[in-house]
Design an enzyme around this catalytic site. Sequence first.
Site, PDB file in Angstrom:
ATOM      1  N   CYS A   2       0.850  -1.187   0.000  1.00 49.22           N
ATOM      2  CA  CYS A   2       0.000   0.000   0.000  1.00 49.22           C
ATOM      3  C   CYS A   2       0.885   1.235   0.000  1.00 49.22           C
ATOM      4  O   CYS A   2       1.178   1.811   1.040  1.00 49.22           O
ATOM      5  CB  CYS A   2      -0.918   0.005   1.212  1.00 49.22           C
ATOM      6  SG  CYS A   2      -2.077   1.382   1.260  1.00 49.22           S
ATOM      7  N   GLU A 112      -3.585   1.201  -6.012  1.00 53.48           N
ATOM      8  CA  GLU A 112      -2.786   0.026  -6.333  1.00 53.48           C
ATOM      9  C   GLU A 112      -2.571  -0.015  -7.834  1.00 53.48           C
ATOM     10  O   GLU A 112      -3.410   0.447  -8.605  1.00 53.48           O
ATOM     11  CB  GLU A 112      -3.480  -1.246  -5.841  1.00 53.48           C
ATOM     12  CG  GLU A 112      -2.545  -2.432  -5.691  1.00 53.48           C
ATOM     13  CD  GLU A 112      -1.349  -2.135  -4.830  1.00 53.48           C
ATOM     14  OE1 GLU A 112      -0.285  -1.789  -5.408  1.00 53.48           O
ATOM     15  OE2 GLU A 112      -1.447  -2.214  -3.601  1.00 53.48           O
TER      16      GLU A 112
END
Length: 390
Positions: A2, A112
Amino acid sequence: MCGRSRQSLRPQAYAAITGIPENRWRNREMFEPRYNCGPGMWLPVIRCSSEDGAPEIQTMKWGLIPSFHKQEEKMDFFKMFNARSETITTSPVFRRLLPSKRCIVLINGFYEWKKSGNQKQPYYIHRGPIMACAGLYDICTGPDGAPLYTFTICTTDSSSRLQWLHDRMPVILSDRAAMEDWLGAPLPSSCIFQEDGTVDISAFEACTKQGTHSQTSPSKVTTITSSPAPGSTKEDPSEKGQEDVNTPGVKAETDGVKAEAGGEDGEGPKDGGPGSSSQGTGSQQQKEAGPSPAPTNGQDVQALVAKACKPYAGSDLEWHPVTPDVGKTTTEGPRCCQDIRASKGTISSFFKPKQQQQQQQPASKQADGLAVKRERQDEKDGGDAKRSKP
């Protein structure tokens, strides 16, 4: 994993959402709302107060710097901005933090990247307007000699609905009970998180109005959804935001951050090294040793991690493609999380080679371009001819 997240609300909005008064926000002056957050930036997290054990908001830097970090050494916030939940009970760096230094990271969503050949397309993933993630924090001595609070976001295996995008995802605390268990204290009754971990939209919008400012109103951005734009294909799970377990998993990179950081394990020193809990910042750690979030027993902590740190199985996760510019931390504003399909068509057309796009231009435009090239070539030839005369 992340490497980017979105956290664009005003301090007043966080106070209203969590039910924690603004006077219990520590180090608030370092917080600046952003649409594109990265390691090394100041973000607010919920932790238990060292004085009375009640929840409070503390602004910390994203990217864990352990308490045994030497002041003269350079701080690398990319090294441990994520912590693998599978190893936090055995890692010397993280296991000492589990009994008393767990925290909740509130974000609007995270970014992402999906890799396809030489192209990397970022996606914005969110669960409603706001979601809670499990985290750990620590306190070290900053360059100025003052205590520096830093945190890491725990990660786990990706859910089946996101395997096509990445094999890891943040640990999303799925309901209010999970949030309180991880924090080790009950949340205020005025906290707008419901029992199932979701947030009532009308209540959320009422909170964000308290944090609205100028032209970057969070209440306007939170209306973005992942509903397919005209022209999107139903076969691509990345565009329709629905489960497709038959889609082969694609392991993506996170904007190069993962490679630069050496991964997300954050294993740090092994047993016997400076990672032992007996070393640290002395008086500051003693000050922070106040009421500790339960549980403190080793087996209880392992049971808590096993219970909380699972892939999120809910069906309310949504996603959509966003501008590749989000890979730069300097890229800011609501456009960071806007669905690019609304203006650029489908993802397949977005990645068409430049030459192929030129071939699809109207014949008139191509003819005009060739005519201009001929005129320029004729002018050049004429000039050369004049200079060649005796």
